[in-house]
Design a protein around this motif. Structure first.
Motif, short mmCIF file in Angstrom:
data_model
loop_
_atom_site.label_atom_id
_atom_site.label_comp_id
_atom_site.label_asym_id
_atom_site.label_seq_id
_atom_site.Cartn_x
_atom_site.Cartn_y
_atom_site.Cartn_z
N GLN A 139 15.22 1.20 0.95
CA GLN A 139 15.55 3.02 1.32
C GLN A 139 16.58 2.77 0.34
O GLN A 139 17.16 3.20 -0.94
CB GLN A 139 15.34 2.99 2.38
CG GLN A 139 15.97 4.72 2.50
CD GLN A 139 14.88 5.60 1.90
OE1 GLN A 139 13.68 5.24 1.58
NE2 GLN A 139 15.04 6.64 0.91
N LYS B 218 17.41 13.28 11.72
CA LYS B 218 16.56 11.91 11.88
C LYS B 218 16.03 12.19 10.45
O LYS B 218 15.99 11.11 10.24
CB LYS B 218 15.46 12.39 12.79
CG LYS B 218 14.72 11.38 12.57
CD LYS B 218 12.67 11.72 13.56
CE LYS B 218 12.10 13.47 12.85
NZ LYS B 218 11.12 13.31 12.94
N SER C 285 16.45 9.16 7.88
CA SER C 285 15.31 8.80 7.72
C SER C 285 16.02 8.38 5.97
O SER C 285 15.71 7.01 5.47
CB SER C 285 14.39 8.93 7.78
OG SER C 285 14.20 8.69 9.01
N THR D 79 16.56 3.01 10.09
CA THR D 79 15.84 3.51 11.10
C THR D 79 16.06 3.74 12.39
O THR D 79 15.19 4.23 13.16
CB THR D 79 14.72 2.25 11.00
OG1 THR D 79 16.05 1.00 10.62
CG2 THR D 79 14.16 2.31 8.81
N ALA E 248 17.04 6.90 13.34
CA ALA E 248 15.77 7.66 13.27
C ALA E 248 14.86 7.84 14.51
O ALA E 248 14.43 8.77 15.14
CB ALA E 248 15.21 7.44 11.52
N ASN E 249 14.31 6.49 14.89
CA ASN E 249 13.07 6.28 15.37
C ASN E 249 13.56 7.35 16.78
O ASN E 249 12.90 7.92 17.95
CB ASN E 249 13.73 4.53 15.76
CG ASN E 249 12.67 4.56 14.81
OD1 ASN E 249 11.86 4.88 14.35
ND2 ASN E 249 12.30 2.73 14.70
#
Length: 125
Positions: free
Chosen positions: A11, A65, A69, A74, A77-78
């Motif tokens: 990403q 979040k 992302s 990650t 965000a989780n």
């Protein structure tokens, strides 16, 4: 936790480019804005009164979040997704613990990204 568990490097390569490409300064400015906004949102969530401000906490977690992302953070965000998704049933201690972990992972993720992309060092502190 390893960098590969914290960050979606694929990403980030879409944002900053591959190692052999010229570094995108415009994206570096967006990264700086993400860091500043992230720190402000974390502070706002941390300062919110739980359970009275559950909706505010869920909305701020949702916004952060999404940004996390987008930048491949990650684990951040989780954890924020957990807070957002479970806000109706989550215990105060779980909110605090998840938030503290997310904040720590946020800082670790920033450090890992700056290590991989040295031009960010001058703007991300």
């Amino acid at each position: 936790m390893s960098d590969s568990e914290l960050i979606d490097w694929e990403q980030l390569s879409m944002i900053f480019g591959e190692d052999d490409e010229e570094f995108d300064e415009d994206m570096a400015e967006l990264f700086q804005e993400f860091i500043e906004d992230g720190n402000a949102r974390f502070d706002a969530i941390k300062d919110a009164s739980f359970p009275e401000q559950k909706e505010f906490i869920a909305k701020e977690s949702h916004k952060l979040k999404g940004s996390a992302s987008n930048f491949g953070f990650t684990q951040v965000a989780n954890l924020l997704a957990h807070i957002e998704d479970d806000i109706g049933t989550i215990a105060s201690d779980d909110v605090s613990e998840s938030l503290e972990k997310a904040m720590a992972y946020f800082k670790q993720s920033i450090d890992a990204v700056v290590s991989k992309y040295p031009p960010l060092a001058s703007i991300s502190r």
